[in-house]
Design an enzyme around this catalytic site. Structure first.
Site, PDB file in Angstrom:
ATOM      1  N   GLU A   1       0.825  -1.207   0.000  1.00 38.23           N
ATOM      2  CA  GLU A   1       0.000   0.000   0.000  1.00 38.23           C
ATOM      3  C   GLU A   1       0.863   1.263   0.000  1.00 38.23           C
ATOM      4  O   GLU A   1       0.504   2.269  -0.623  1.00 38.23           O
ATOM      5  CB  GLU A   1      -0.934  -0.033   1.207  1.00 38.23           C
ATOM      6  CG  GLU A   1      -1.971  -1.146   1.103  1.00 38.23           C
ATOM      7  CD  GLU A   1      -2.933  -1.189   2.263  1.00 38.23           C
ATOM      8  OE1 GLU A   1      -4.145  -1.010   2.039  1.00 38.23           O
ATOM      9  OE2 GLU A   1      -2.473  -1.401   3.405  1.00 38.23           O
TER      10      GLU A   1
ATOM     11  N   GLU B   1      -3.756  -9.490   3.718  1.00 34.40           N
ATOM     12  CA  GLU B   1      -4.538  -9.242   4.930  1.00 34.40           C
ATOM     13  C   GLU B   1      -5.672 -10.241   5.134  1.00 34.40           C
ATOM     14  O   GLU B   1      -5.968 -10.636   6.271  1.00 34.40           O
ATOM     15  CB  GLU B   1      -5.111  -7.814   4.907  1.00 34.40           C
ATOM     16  CG  GLU B   1      -4.116  -6.728   5.262  1.00 34.40           C
ATOM     17  CD  GLU B   1      -3.249  -6.298   4.096  1.00 34.40           C
ATOM     18  OE1 GLU B   1      -2.516  -5.320   4.234  1.00 34.40           O
ATOM     19  OE2 GLU B   1      -3.288  -6.957   3.028  1.00 34.40           O
TER      20      GLU B   1
END
Length: 257
Positions: A111, A131
């Protein structure tokens, strides 16, 4: 100039190189590291002599994302500042920022790379949003930016499986700007930065602002909506189980609640 919390900043003319320097934890970001990254981004914006910057990681890897051991210990990652997760994901600097990626850029590390304007990666670099494997949700902008930078089907496969993807296919699809040989990402990023720094700095900043707006920059509504949608997962019992399984180095036992 060395940072105090796992981040080094080195100025080379008008180029600032920001290095996450926590190789013992694969440059995973905890609260103090996020604060140091935030300070580095503030320096980029506040120092008129800095025209562009590179973000990279020490020890042959970019960033393993949030420090999940710190998250399990503290109950939250702590890696969020006024600039958003990891000190930059919601509000990156107003000047061009290049990610120089070696090794792994996973979770929040990916990210962070997506929050940069350009990505240079070694041929053996790997990227992932893992995740979901811990019943977590990628809230560092990855789920907002990835479908804008890749074909939807590929973005969805990465996000929903959590699987690793090599740099080469991401280069073919335009997410990675330039590939380098192993160990050469920072040098290649400096060459790319040099191509930009030959141009007028105020024009660079203005051009970047227009590009970001045209590309659908991240607004407050998008960030708030993703948090609302993620709340059921963030408050589920399975979230705690995913973190425990990570710490105990075992497979999670999901309950669906």
């Amino acid at each position: 100039m060395a940072g105090d919390e796992g981040v080094r900043c080195d100025l080379h003319g008008h180029l600032l190189i920001v290095t996450i320097d926590r190789p013992r934890v694969r440059n995973a970001v905890d609260g103090p590291t996020a604060a140091a990254l935030h300070a580095a981004m503030d320096r980029i914006d506040g120092d008129r002599s800095i025209f562009a910057a590179i973000l990279t990681g020490a020890g042959g890897t970019f960033c393993a994302g949030a420090d999940l051991k710190a998250a399990a210990r503290d109950g939250q990652s702590g890696a969020v500042t006024d600039r958003g997760p990891f000190g930059l994901c919601r509000r990156p600097p107003l000047k061009p920022l290049i990610a120089a990626v070696e090794g792994h850029a996973v979770g929040g590390g990916f990210e962070m790379a997506l929050a940069c304007d350009l990505i240079v990666a070694a041929e053996d670099a790997r990227f992932a949003l893992p995740e979901v494997g811990r019943n977590l949700v990628a809230l560092g902008g990855g789920l907002l930016r990835l479908p804008r930078r890749l074909p939807y089907a590929l973005a969805a496969e990465m996000a929903l499986t959590g699987g690793m993807v090599a740099a080469a296919p991401l280069h073919r699809h335009g997410l990675v700007n330039r590939l380098s040989g192993p160990g050469g990402a920072l040098a290649a990023a400096r060459v790319l930065a040099g191509d930009m720094l030959a141009n007028g700095p105020t024009a660079l900043a203005a051009t970047l602002a227009i590009l970001r707006r045209a590309g659908g920059g991240m607004d407050d509504d998008a960030w708030q909506e993703q948090r609302r949608l993620a709340t059921p997962a963030l408050t589920a019992r399975d979230r705690a189980e995913g973190l425990r399984a990570f710490i105990e180095k075992r497979s999670p036992r999901w309950q669906g609640e």
